[in-house]
Design an enzyme around this catalytic site. Structure first.
Site, PDB file in Angstrom:
ATOM      1  N   LYS A   2       0.712  -1.257  -0.068  1.00 13.77           N
ATOM      2  CA  LYS A   2      -0.026  -0.057   0.007  1.00 13.77           C
ATOM      3  C   LYS A   2       0.767   1.422  -0.064  1.00 13.77           C
ATOM      4  O   LYS A   2       0.566   2.219  -0.281  1.00 13.77           O
ATOM      5  CB  LYS A   2      -0.827   0.038   1.265  1.00 13.77           C
ATOM      6  CG  LYS A   2      -1.945  -1.212   1.043  1.00 13.77           C
ATOM      7  CD  LYS A   2      -3.067  -1.045   2.344  1.00 13.77           C
ATOM      8  CE  LYS A   2      -4.182  -1.956   2.219  1.00 13.77           C
ATOM      9  NZ  LYS A   2      -4.970  -1.930   3.226  1.00 13.77           N
ATOM     10  N   ASP A  20     -10.452   2.420   1.886  1.00 11.45           N
ATOM     11  CA  ASP A  20     -10.793   1.821   3.167  1.00 11.45           C
ATOM     12  C   ASP A  20     -11.528   2.774   3.994  1.00 11.45           C
ATOM     13  O   ASP A  20     -12.396   2.506   4.822  1.00 11.45           O
ATOM     14  CB  ASP A  20      -9.397   1.370   3.938  1.00 11.45           C
ATOM     15  CG  ASP A  20      -8.993   0.027   3.305  1.00 11.45           C
ATOM     16  OD1 ASP A  20      -9.737  -0.888   2.766  1.00 11.45           O
ATOM     17  OD2 ASP A  20      -7.697  -0.217   3.603  1.00 11.45           O
TER      18      ASP A  20
END
Length: 276
Positions: free
Chosen positions: A69, A106
């Site tokens: 990420k 997210d």
């Protein structure tokens, strides 16, 4: 007509990922018969070569899990403000004009999952843990918490990092020692972002009427903490809620079809988990 029809999830380990189940269900629900969604086991060292080797005329986007990420950010042309704030990209979209754009679904996934359960604003909140998911949780709480957020951490370094993130996000962050984590559930909302078993020791010390709990684990489920909170009448959300809601946002970004097929993706996730 676009020729883009491929997407995949990248990370290590990746075999356990539910993303293929969710996104394939989305493609089916949307009638995108020619679309593919795969998984690839990759570490940070292999990521640049993999991305460089993609035929971006075919690829709509990528889902990224740990440990990629942060590693993907230098490979992108544009990164959303949300992803910059938490220093994590979990979604890459290959645009029609050849750009690679990064986002973090997210954060909005957390907000949308809570909204689905009627939680749109809280006067205070807590976060258990201080890793990458905790950063996303803090960014989500910045949108719905009107008061202080207490973050329960294991080290002074983590406490400093979360306090600095809170300043960037405009959230008042107070840090507390991990050993007192059971006190988090006295808040109206707690987001638990730690590995399996980490919060089991808090169960015996829970308040009689715990606040809402969002435990981001989805297997095994429920966790001991989630089960006890549910047994005491608290609103409890799990990792599948987060996974599905963030994947819906990814599906919308990859396909351009909105709204994403939430019900079909949730059903696919539940089916996949029931087989484990």
């Amino acid at each position: 007509m676009t020729t883009k029809h491929r997407a995949a999830v990248l990370g290590s380990p990746i075999a356990h990922s539910l993303s293929p189940d969710l996104h394939r269900a989305a493609f089916a629900a949307l009638g995108l018969d020619g679309w593919r969604y795969d998984r690839f086991e990759l570490d940070e060292a292999a990521l640049p070569g993999f991305v460089a080797g993609l035929d971006e005329a075919q690829w709509a986007g990528l889902s990224l899990t740990m440990p990629l990420k942060r590693a993907v950010i230098p490979l992108l042309d544009e990164v959303s403000a949300t992803a910059r704030a938490v220093d994590a990209v979990n979604t890459v979209v290959f645009t029609a004009d050849g750009r690679r754009t990064g986002d973090n679904t997210d954060v909005r996934g957390l907000v949308n999952a809570l909204r689905e359960r009627g939680i749109t604003e809280v006067p205070g909140a807590a976060v258990l843990g201080a890793g990458a998911t905790a950063s996303s949780a803090l960014a989500a709480l910045a949108q719905i918490c009107t008061g202080e957020v207490t973050v329960y951490v294991r080290s002074a370094e983590r406490a400093r990092e979360m306090a600095e993130l809170g300043e960037r996000l405009g959230v008042v962050v107070r840090t507390a020692d991990w050993e007192h984590g059971a006190q988090a559930l006295a808040q109206p909302l707690t987001v638990s972002t730690t590995p399996v078993g980490s919060t089991d020791g808090f169960v015996a010390a829970l308040p009689a009427e715990p606040g809402a709990l969002f435990d981001v684990l989805y297997h095994p489920w429920p966790t001991a903490l989630a089960a006890e909170c549910a047994g005491r009448g608290a609103t409890v959300l799990g990792g599948l809620d987060l996974l599905v809601h963030q994947a819906v946002l990814q599906s919308e970004a990859f396909t351009g079809r909105t709204p994403g097929p939430l019900a079909a993706m949730r059903e696919a996730g539940e089916k996949a988990l029931s087989g484990r």
